[in-house]
Scaffold this motif. Structure first.
Motif, PDB file in Angstrom:
ATOM      1  N   UNK A   1     -78.915 -12.447   6.497  1.00  0.00           N
ATOM      2  CA  UNK A   1     -78.823 -13.333   5.342  1.00  0.00           C
ATOM      3  C   UNK A   1     -80.190 -13.833   4.905  1.00  0.00           C
ATOM      4  N   UNK A   2     -80.295 -14.189   3.629  1.00  0.00           N
ATOM      5  CA  UNK A   2     -81.565 -14.675   3.086  1.00  0.00           C
ATOM      6  C   UNK A   2     -81.398 -16.084   2.540  1.00  0.00           C
ATOM      7  N   UNK A   3     -82.499 -16.810   2.520  1.00  0.00           N
ATOM      8  CA  UNK A   3     -82.478 -18.159   1.978  1.00  0.00           C
ATOM      9  C   UNK A   3     -82.156 -18.187   0.497  1.00  0.00           C
ATOM     10  N   UNK A   4     -82.602 -17.160  -0.248  1.00  0.00           N
ATOM     11  CA  UNK A   4     -82.314 -17.115  -1.683  1.00  0.00           C
ATOM     12  C   UNK A   4     -80.812 -17.027  -1.936  1.00  0.00           C
ATOM     13  N   UNK A   5     -80.150 -16.123  -1.219  1.00  0.00           N
ATOM     14  CA  UNK A   5     -78.703 -15.969  -1.402  1.00  0.00           C
ATOM     15  C   UNK A   5     -77.982 -17.237  -0.954  1.00  0.00           C
ATOM     16  N   UNK A   6     -78.414 -17.818   0.147  1.00  0.00           N
ATOM     17  CA  UNK A   6     -77.773 -19.038   0.641  1.00  0.00           C
ATOM     18  C   UNK A   6     -77.908 -20.176  -0.375  1.00  0.00           C
ATOM     19  N   UNK A   7     -79.078 -20.285  -0.992  1.00  0.00           N
ATOM     20  CA  UNK A   7     -79.269 -21.319  -2.000  1.00  0.00           C
ATOM     21  C   UNK A   7     -78.322 -21.149  -3.180  1.00  0.00           C
ATOM     22  N   UNK A   8     -78.097 -19.900  -3.585  1.00  0.00           N
ATOM     23  CA  UNK A   8     -77.163 -19.633  -4.685  1.00  0.00           C
ATOM     24  C   UNK A   8     -75.742 -19.993  -4.270  1.00  0.00           C
ATOM     25  N   UNK A   9     -75.373 -19.629  -3.056  1.00  0.00           N
ATOM     26  CA  UNK A   9     -74.033 -19.946  -2.567  1.00  0.00           C
ATOM     27  C   UNK A   9     -73.795 -21.456  -2.562  1.00  0.00           C
ATOM     28  N   UNK A  10     -74.780 -22.208  -2.094  1.00  0.00           N
ATOM     29  CA  UNK A  10     -74.640 -23.664  -2.073  1.00  0.00           C
ATOM     30  C   UNK A  10     -74.572 -24.227  -3.489  1.00  0.00           C
TER      31      UNK A  10
ATOM     32  N   UNK B   1     -64.558 -23.231  -1.411  1.00  0.00           N
ATOM     33  CA  UNK B   1     -65.892 -23.201  -0.808  1.00  0.00           C
ATOM     34  C   UNK B   1     -66.160 -21.819  -0.215  1.00  0.00           C
ATOM     35  N   UNK B   2     -67.263 -21.222  -0.631  1.00  0.00           N
ATOM     36  CA  UNK B   2     -67.618 -19.882  -0.168  1.00  0.00           C
ATOM     37  C   UNK B   2     -68.611 -19.983   0.987  1.00  0.00           C
ATOM     38  N   UNK B   3     -68.767 -18.920   1.772  1.00  0.00           N
ATOM     39  CA  UNK B   3     -69.727 -18.943   2.883  1.00  0.00           C
ATOM     40  C   UNK B   3     -71.137 -19.218   2.380  1.00  0.00           C
ATOM     41  N   UNK B   4     -71.949 -19.796   3.231  1.00  0.00           N
ATOM     42  CA  UNK B   4     -73.353 -20.060   2.908  1.00  0.00           C
ATOM     43  C   UNK B   4     -74.249 -19.490   4.001  1.00  0.00           C
ATOM     44  N   UNK B   5     -73.924 -18.282   4.427  1.00  0.00           N
ATOM     45  CA  UNK B   5     -74.712 -17.632   5.464  1.00  0.00           C
ATOM     46  C   UNK B   5     -75.827 -16.765   4.932  1.00  0.00           C
ATOM     47  N   UNK B   6     -75.974 -16.738   3.589  1.00  0.00           N
ATOM     48  CA  UNK B   6     -77.049 -15.954   2.995  1.00  0.00           C
ATOM     49  C   UNK B   6     -76.735 -14.486   2.825  1.00  0.00           C
TER      50      UNK B   6
ATOM     51  N   UNK C   1     -80.311 -11.119  -7.824  1.00  0.00           N
ATOM     52  CA  UNK C   1     -80.662 -11.330  -6.416  1.00  0.00           C
ATOM     53  C   UNK C   1     -79.602 -10.721  -5.507  1.00  0.00           C
ATOM     54  N   UNK C   2     -78.336 -10.874  -5.874  1.00  0.00           N
ATOM     55  CA  UNK C   2     -77.261 -10.286  -5.073  1.00  0.00           C
ATOM     56  C   UNK C   2     -77.407  -8.768  -4.987  1.00  0.00           C
ATOM     57  N   UNK C   3     -77.960  -8.157  -6.031  1.00  0.00           N
ATOM     58  CA  UNK C   3     -78.174  -6.707  -6.036  1.00  0.00           C
ATOM     59  C   UNK C   3     -79.533  -6.332  -5.444  1.00  0.00           C
ATOM     60  N   UNK C   4     -80.183  -7.310  -4.819  1.00  0.00           N
ATOM     61  CA  UNK C   4     -81.429  -7.095  -4.074  1.00  0.00           C
ATOM     62  C   UNK C   4     -82.544  -6.527  -4.954  1.00  0.00           C
ATOM     63  N   UNK C   5     -82.620  -7.034  -6.172  1.00  0.00           N
ATOM     64  CA  UNK C   5     -83.698  -6.619  -7.065  1.00  0.00           C
ATOM     65  C   UNK C   5     -84.950  -7.425  -6.732  1.00  0.00           C
ATOM     66  N   UNK C   6     -86.038  -6.750  -6.528  1.00  0.00           N
ATOM     67  CA  UNK C   6     -87.275  -7.407  -6.099  1.00  0.00           C
ATOM     68  C   UNK C   6     -87.907  -8.193  -7.248  1.00  0.00           C
ATOM     69  N   UNK C   7     -88.650  -9.225  -6.881  1.00  0.00           N
ATOM     70  CA  UNK C   7     -89.381 -10.013  -7.861  1.00  0.00           C
ATOM     71  C   UNK C   7     -88.535 -10.974  -8.664  1.00  0.00           C
ATOM     72  N   UNK C   8     -87.310 -11.265  -8.204  1.00  0.00           N
ATOM     73  CA  UNK C   8     -86.410 -12.159  -8.941  1.00  0.00           C
ATOM     74  C   UNK C   8     -86.264 -13.469  -8.171  1.00  0.00           C
ATOM     75  N   UNK C   9     -86.343 -14.576  -8.902  1.00  0.00           N
ATOM     76  CA  UNK C   9     -86.157 -15.898  -8.314  1.00  0.00           C
ATOM     77  C   UNK C   9     -84.972 -16.579  -8.983  1.00  0.00           C
ATOM     78  N   UNK C  10     -84.274 -17.398  -8.226  1.00  0.00           N
ATOM     79  CA  UNK C  10     -83.132 -18.133  -8.759  1.00  0.00           C
ATOM     80  C   UNK C  10     -83.665 -19.244  -9.653  1.00  0.00           C
ATOM     81  N   UNK C  11     -83.540 -19.039 -10.946  1.00  0.00           N
ATOM     82  CA  UNK C  11     -84.180 -19.940 -11.899  1.00  0.00           C
ATOM     83  C   UNK C  11     -83.321 -20.080 -13.144  1.00  0.00           C
ATOM     84  N   UNK C  12     -83.482 -21.206 -13.825  1.00  0.00           N
ATOM     85  CA  UNK C  12     -82.758 -21.440 -15.076  1.00  0.00           C
ATOM     86  C   UNK C  12     -83.570 -21.016 -16.291  1.00  0.00           C
TER      87      UNK C  12
END
Length: 367
Positions: A34-43, A57-62, A121-132
């Motif tokens: 799991x990754x911190x980026x995915x976990x942050x999105x889950x939360x 509530x969905x898992x937050x294991x990244x 990010x879920x599709x593991x595309x590089x160079x992407x940050x969770x942003x608005x």
């Protein structure tokens, strides 16, 4: 806090959805790969949508999972404006229309950009940050994804790009260049396919035992396909598929056959590697997993099985100058013992396939 719902459910009480989550085996800390980026999105999704009726509530294991994918679809439906009675987590007509009405590009901001960057990010595309904010970095990543999926490269979050991120089929209206053909490619059909923009056709190497559909490739068909300027990819399938096939006994039998064939090829020097132990549960499980999930491994195992069977029945190793009886013996042994009527019938049926394959190989060798 680990679930991301502390603001949605303030206070010391235990909400029903929280209690339900605690009764599952879902992780709420980083686990495995799991990754911190995915976990942050889950939360974030838990925090924003947990008060909607169908969002639990969905898992937050990244780790990205089917459950997380459905949660993302629900989140999109909520942002479209669907009610709790309408939102169902399915990529249906209403969801597709809503996505068409919300294209994104550089300069876009808000929750739609958050959801789109989450999908990337879920599709593991590089160079992407969770942003608005849809910036130039996200635009470059989108262009790379569009090139990978053979979409029009425009750097925008348009409907075809959304669809390719959300479902395996992508845009259901997208016109393809390859097709799977269960009927013979005649000259007229080949021309029609080419006129419609198709470049690749899939043809079956054999019919499925026990069925009446005659879909295997016919003599001369490869030349017809080539003459029309089309390319062909062979499809090997011997079983139509049913849940009853996937039993423990069948899995062990398939894995043992593959291990025996692999070990024989290693001992004979046909391939390099370390022999596996057919008595090892770990080797059996690993082999069955490969047979079940890796089509290339599955197909490449077949010749090793034939090499092994040739040794068992005292036949010469398969080669271009093997006799027709030798060719017949190998698929017969592949189906069972040489003297078994069902195996003999199976061998006779597959002798025609061997002839077709040789025509295919001869064609590829320009003979």
């Amino acid at each position: 806090m680990h679930m991301g719902v502390s603001n949605a459910f303030p206070g010391g009480g235990v909400e029903p959805k929280v209690f339900k989550a605690l009764l599952t085996m879902d992780p709420y800390v980083l686990v495995g790969d799991g990754t911190g980026d995915v976990r942050g999105i889950q939360q974030w999704m838990n925090e924003r949508y947990v008060r909607r009726r169908e969002f639990f509530i969905i898992p937050c294991g990244g780790q990205y999972s089917r459950e997380v994918a459905r949660a993302l679809m629900l989140a999109i439906q909520y942002e479209i404006g669907m009610s709790d009675d309408q939102a169902n987590g399915v990529f249906g007509p209403g969801t597709q229309q809503g996505l068409r009405e919300h294209p994104l590009s550089v300069g876009s901001e808000g929750n739609w950009v958050l959801l789109f960057s989450a999908a990337m990010i879920f599709k593991q595309r590089s160079g992407v940050f969770f942003s608005s904010v849809f910036g130039s970095g996200l635009e470059a990543a989108v262009e790379a994804f569009q090139r990978f999926t053979r979409l029009s490269v425009n750097g925008r979050a348009d409907f075809p790009t959304w669809a390719s991120l959300l479902v395996s089929t992508g845009d259901p209206t997208r016109k393809g260049t390859a097709c799977d053909c269960v009927t013979e490619i005649t000259p007229d059909r080949a021309r029609a396919l080419r006129d419609e923009g198709y470049l690749y056709v899939g043809r079956y190497l054999t019919n499925v035992p026990g069925t009446t559909l005659d879909r295997n490739i016919k003599p001369g068909e490869l030349e017809t396909i080539a003459d029309a300027g089309l390319s062909v990819y062979p499809i090997y399938q011997t079983y139509g598929g049913a849940a009853s096939y996937f039993s423990e006994e069948q899995g062990v039998a398939d894995a043992l056959a593959a291990i025996d064939a692999y070990n024989h090829s290693v001992r004979a020097g046909i391939i390099t590697g370390t022999p596996m132990d057919p008595a090892s549960d770990a080797d059996l499980w690993a082999t069955w997993q490969q047979l079940n999930q890796d089509n290339v491994y599955c197909v490449s195992t077949v010749p090793h099985v034939h090499f092994h069977h040739a040794e068992l029945i005292g036949a010469p190793r398969p080669s271009l100058d093997i006799s027709e009886q030798g060719v017949l013996d190998l698929p017969t042994r592949y189906q069972g013992e040489l003297d078994h009527p069902d195996a003999q019938e199976g061998g006779r049926r597959r002798l025609g396939l061997c002839r077709i394959l040789e025509q295919y190989n001869a064609f590829m060798r320009n003979l």
